[in-house]
Design a protein around this motif. Structure first.
Motif, PDB file in Angstrom:
ATOM      1  N   ASP A  66     -15.007 -11.423  83.994  1.00 28.41           N
ATOM      2  CA  ASP A  66     -15.413 -11.818  82.964  1.00 28.41           C
ATOM      3  C   ASP A  66     -14.296 -11.004  82.193  1.00 28.41           C
ATOM      4  N   VAL A  88     -13.530 -10.561  77.156  1.00 35.62           N
ATOM      5  CA  VAL A  88     -14.059 -10.881  76.088  1.00 35.62           C
ATOM      6  C   VAL A  88     -12.351 -10.733  75.732  1.00 35.62           C
ATOM      7  N   GLN A 107     -16.273 -14.655  74.949  1.00 38.29           N
ATOM      8  CA  GLN A 107     -16.005 -14.295  75.904  1.00 38.29           C
ATOM      9  C   GLN A 107     -16.133 -15.357  77.062  1.00 38.29           C
ATOM     10  N   SER A 108     -15.879 -14.442  78.304  1.00 39.64           N
ATOM     11  CA  SER A 108     -16.164 -16.191  79.244  1.00 39.64           C
ATOM     12  C   SER A 108     -15.998 -14.872  80.617  1.00 39.64           C
ATOM     13  N   SER A 109     -16.972 -15.995  81.475  1.00 46.06           N
ATOM     14  CA  SER A 109     -17.089 -15.861  82.245  1.00 46.06           C
ATOM     15  C   SER A 109     -16.013 -16.183  83.345  1.00 46.06           C
ATOM     16  N   ASN A 149     -19.769  -6.098  80.016  1.00 43.46           N
ATOM     17  CA  ASN A 149     -20.766  -6.677  79.550  1.00 43.46           C
ATOM     18  C   ASN A 149     -20.916  -7.743  78.551  1.00 43.46           C
ATOM     19  N   ARG A 150     -20.271  -8.565  79.001  1.00 43.03           N
ATOM     20  CA  ARG A 150     -19.120  -9.551  77.873  1.00 43.03           C
ATOM     21  C   ARG A 150     -19.765  -9.768  76.102  1.00 43.03           C
ATOM     22  N   ILE A 151     -21.740 -10.555  76.663  1.00 41.27           N
ATOM     23  CA  ILE A 151     -21.838 -11.293  75.560  1.00 41.27           C
ATOM     24  C   ILE A 151     -22.283  -9.637  74.277  1.00 41.27           C
ATOM     25  N   SER A 152     -22.588  -8.187  75.275  1.00 36.04           N
ATOM     26  CA  SER A 152     -22.555  -7.214  74.159  1.00 36.04           C
ATOM     27  C   SER A 152     -20.655  -7.049  73.304  1.00 36.04           C
ATOM     28  N   GLU A 169     -18.925  -8.947  73.175  1.00 30.50           N
ATOM     29  CA  GLU A 169     -18.022  -9.775  72.294  1.00 30.50           C
ATOM     30  C   GLU A 169     -19.017  -9.705  70.818  1.00 30.50           C
ATOM     31  N   LYS A 170     -20.434  -8.988  70.870  1.00 29.98           N
ATOM     32  CA  LYS A 170     -21.008  -8.895  69.320  1.00 29.98           C
ATOM     33  C   LYS A 170     -20.184  -7.752  69.048  1.00 29.98           C
TER      34      LYS A 170
END
Length: 121
Positions: free
Chosen positions: A18, A20, A38-40, A85-88, A90-91
């Motif tokens: 993953d 960012v 972000q991306s998988s 933890n790509r989503i957090s 990214e945020k």
């Protein structure tokens, strides 16, 4: 063979991870980010911006910005790193940079009535 007409990049050491990423304009003096994502799918994600599909609002928004900037002589660059933890992540990056394209709301292309509505985007 003469490779001088070719551009190149090194493949990342780990491809199935993953990420960012930050997309921005690179000037001689600074890097100006305008989008964080972000991306998988790792670097495969960037191809979505090369031929942006109107039915994918984010791809279209980012792809058209890249097209506009490069057509006007800007050097658009992507910076990316692996992420657990790509989503957090990214945020967190969005909150620290406040990139302009992340603040522009998307659209639901199925609700746009006519070509004039579509031209707004």
């Amino acid at each position: 063979m003469d490779y001088s007409a070719y551009e190149s990049f090194l493949f990342p050491e780990k491809i199935n991870i993953d990420i960012v990423y930050i997309i921005g304009v690179n000037t001689e003096s600074d890097f100006h980010p305008f989008y964080v994502g972000q991306s998988s799918r790792h670097v495969g994600r960037f191809g979505d911006y090369l031929k942006p599909n109107f039915s994918a609002a984010t791809d279209f928004k980012v792809g058209k910005a890249i097209e506009y900037l490069t057509n006007n002589g800007c050097k658009v660059e992507v910076k990316f790193r692996s992420s657990i933890n790509r989503i957090s992540d990214e945020k967190e990056i969005i909150n620290s940079l406040n990139p302009i394209l992340n603040t522009i709301p998307g659209y639901d292309y199925t609700k746009l009535q006519d070509e004039d509505d579509k031209k707004k985007y």
